[in-house]
Write a protein that holds these residues in place. Structure first.
Motif, PDB file in Angstrom:
ATOM      1  N   ALA A  59      -0.650 -10.971 -15.721  1.00  0.00           N
ATOM      2  CA  ALA A  59      -0.571  -9.581 -16.156  1.00  0.00           C
ATOM      3  C   ALA A  59      -1.543  -8.757 -15.310  1.00  0.00           C
ATOM      4  N   GLN A  60      -1.395  -8.850 -14.004  1.00  0.00           N
ATOM      5  CA  GLN A  60      -2.356  -8.258 -13.080  1.00  0.00           C
ATOM      6  C   GLN A  60      -2.534  -6.762 -13.257  1.00  0.00           C
ATOM      7  N   VAL A  61      -1.544  -6.092 -13.804  1.00  0.00           N
ATOM      8  CA  VAL A  61      -1.651  -4.646 -13.949  1.00  0.00           C
ATOM      9  C   VAL A  61      -2.767  -4.248 -14.925  1.00  0.00           C
ATOM     10  N   VAL A  62      -3.211  -5.186 -15.774  1.00  0.00           N
ATOM     11  CA  VAL A  62      -4.324  -4.882 -16.674  1.00  0.00           C
ATOM     12  C   VAL A  62      -5.539  -4.464 -15.850  1.00  0.00           C
ATOM     13  N   LEU A  63      -5.805  -5.182 -14.775  1.00  0.00           N
ATOM     14  CA  LEU A  63      -6.952  -4.882 -13.930  1.00  0.00           C
ATOM     15  C   LEU A  63      -6.566  -4.272 -12.595  1.00  0.00           C
ATOM     16  N   GLY A  64      -5.335  -4.459 -12.159  1.00  0.00           N
ATOM     17  CA  GLY A  64      -4.894  -3.988 -10.855  1.00  0.00           C
ATOM     18  C   GLY A  64      -4.283  -2.607 -10.904  1.00  0.00           C
ATOM     19  N   GLY A  65      -3.443  -2.338  -9.939  1.00  0.00           N
ATOM     20  CA  GLY A  65      -2.770  -1.056  -9.838  1.00  0.00           C
ATOM     21  C   GLY A  65      -2.422  -0.766  -8.396  1.00  0.00           C
ATOM     22  N   HIS A  66      -1.824   0.379  -8.159  1.00  0.00           N
ATOM     23  CA  HIS A  66      -1.459   0.789  -6.810  1.00  0.00           C
ATOM     24  C   HIS A  66      -2.727   1.225  -6.070  1.00  0.00           C
ATOM     25  N   PRO A  67      -3.063   0.555  -4.953  1.00  0.00           N
ATOM     26  CA  PRO A  67      -4.302   0.915  -4.260  1.00  0.00           C
ATOM     27  C   PRO A  67      -4.174   2.193  -3.441  1.00  0.00           C
ATOM     28  N   VAL A  68      -5.236   2.982  -3.474  1.00  0.00           N
ATOM     29  CA  VAL A  68      -5.380   4.161  -2.623  1.00  0.00           C
ATOM     30  C   VAL A  68      -6.692   3.960  -1.879  1.00  0.00           C
ATOM     31  N   SER A  69      -6.595   3.787  -0.579  1.00  0.00           N
ATOM     32  CA  SER A  69      -7.767   3.467   0.235  1.00  0.00           C
ATOM     33  C   SER A  69      -8.825   4.559   0.179  1.00  0.00           C
ATOM     34  N   HIS A  70     -10.058   4.114   0.158  1.00  0.00           N
ATOM     35  CA  HIS A  70     -11.204   5.003   0.245  1.00  0.00           C
ATOM     36  C   HIS A  70     -11.436   5.278   1.735  1.00  0.00           C
ATOM     37  N   PRO A  71     -11.903   6.474   2.095  1.00  0.00           N
ATOM     38  CA  PRO A  71     -12.140   6.760   3.518  1.00  0.00           C
ATOM     39  C   PRO A  71     -13.146   5.808   4.171  1.00  0.00           C
ATOM     40  N   ASP A  72     -14.082   5.308   3.375  1.00  0.00           N
ATOM     41  CA  ASP A  72     -15.041   4.333   3.892  1.00  0.00           C
ATOM     42  C   ASP A  72     -14.444   2.946   3.711  1.00  0.00           C
ATOM     43  N   PRO A  73     -14.097   2.254   4.795  1.00  0.00           N
ATOM     44  CA  PRO A  73     -13.438   0.948   4.663  1.00  0.00           C
ATOM     45  C   PRO A  73     -14.289  -0.107   3.955  1.00  0.00           C
ATOM     46  N   LYS A  74     -15.601   0.135   3.833  1.00  0.00           N
ATOM     47  CA  LYS A  74     -16.467  -0.812   3.130  1.00  0.00           C
ATOM     48  C   LYS A  74     -16.463  -0.578   1.622  1.00  0.00           C
TER      49      LYS A  74
END
Length: 153
Positions: A59-74
């Motif tokens: 049930a990965q959606v409990v903790l996951g979701g569609h990623p949106v990258s942060h401008p800082d790759p770190k």
């Protein structure tokens, strides 16, 4: 440095496809955040939040979701759940039998915490987090909101 997963309910019409806007969602002072947590509009899981993946296997959606990258790759990406996904998570958590989830993942969940003498305390912490997540997702689904998450370090 503390690491935690911060979850915040957001009305779908308020969502912006802007990492600057998403980052601002998490810049409130602690009193403001605590107030929203008390109203089940926000939730936080401490640095052991990844252990919850073991509890909610499949049930990965409990903790996951569609990623949106942060401008800082770190920096960790933001994770977005639509209102429909939030409703599915709320239904999953509401219907879930915590004891069955615990028994399925018990051995792996206890490994980082020591021997079985720690089990009541560890199980209690996971049960409390499960109740909090369930309340958060139920309330968020009731309002028809989306969820934005961010791993903050």
């Amino acid at each position: 440095m503390n690491t935690y997963l911060h979850l915040r309910a957001v009305h779908p019409s308020a969502l912006r496809n802007s990492t600057t806007w998403l980052q601002r969602l998490f810049e409130d002072d602690w009193d403001t955040v605590r107030h929203r947590i008390d109203r089940h509009r926000e939730e936080m899981l401490d640095g052991h939040y990844l252990d919850h993946e073991l509890l909610y296997a499949g049930a990965q959606v409990v903790l996951g979701g569609h990623p949106v990258s942060h401008p800082d790759p770190k920096t960790s990406p933001f994770l977005l759940l639509t209102a429909a996904q939030v409703t599915r998570v709320a239904e999953f958590l509401t219907d879930a039998d915590f004891e069955a989830l615990w028994q399925e993942a018990r051995e792996e969940l206890l490994k980082p915490y020591g021997d079985t003498a720690t089990e009541p305390e560890v199980q209690g912490a996971f049960a409390a987090a499960h109740r909090d997540l369930t309340a958060f997702y139920e309330r968020t689904a009731l309002y028809g909101d989306a969820v934005v998450k961010w791993l903050i370090q």
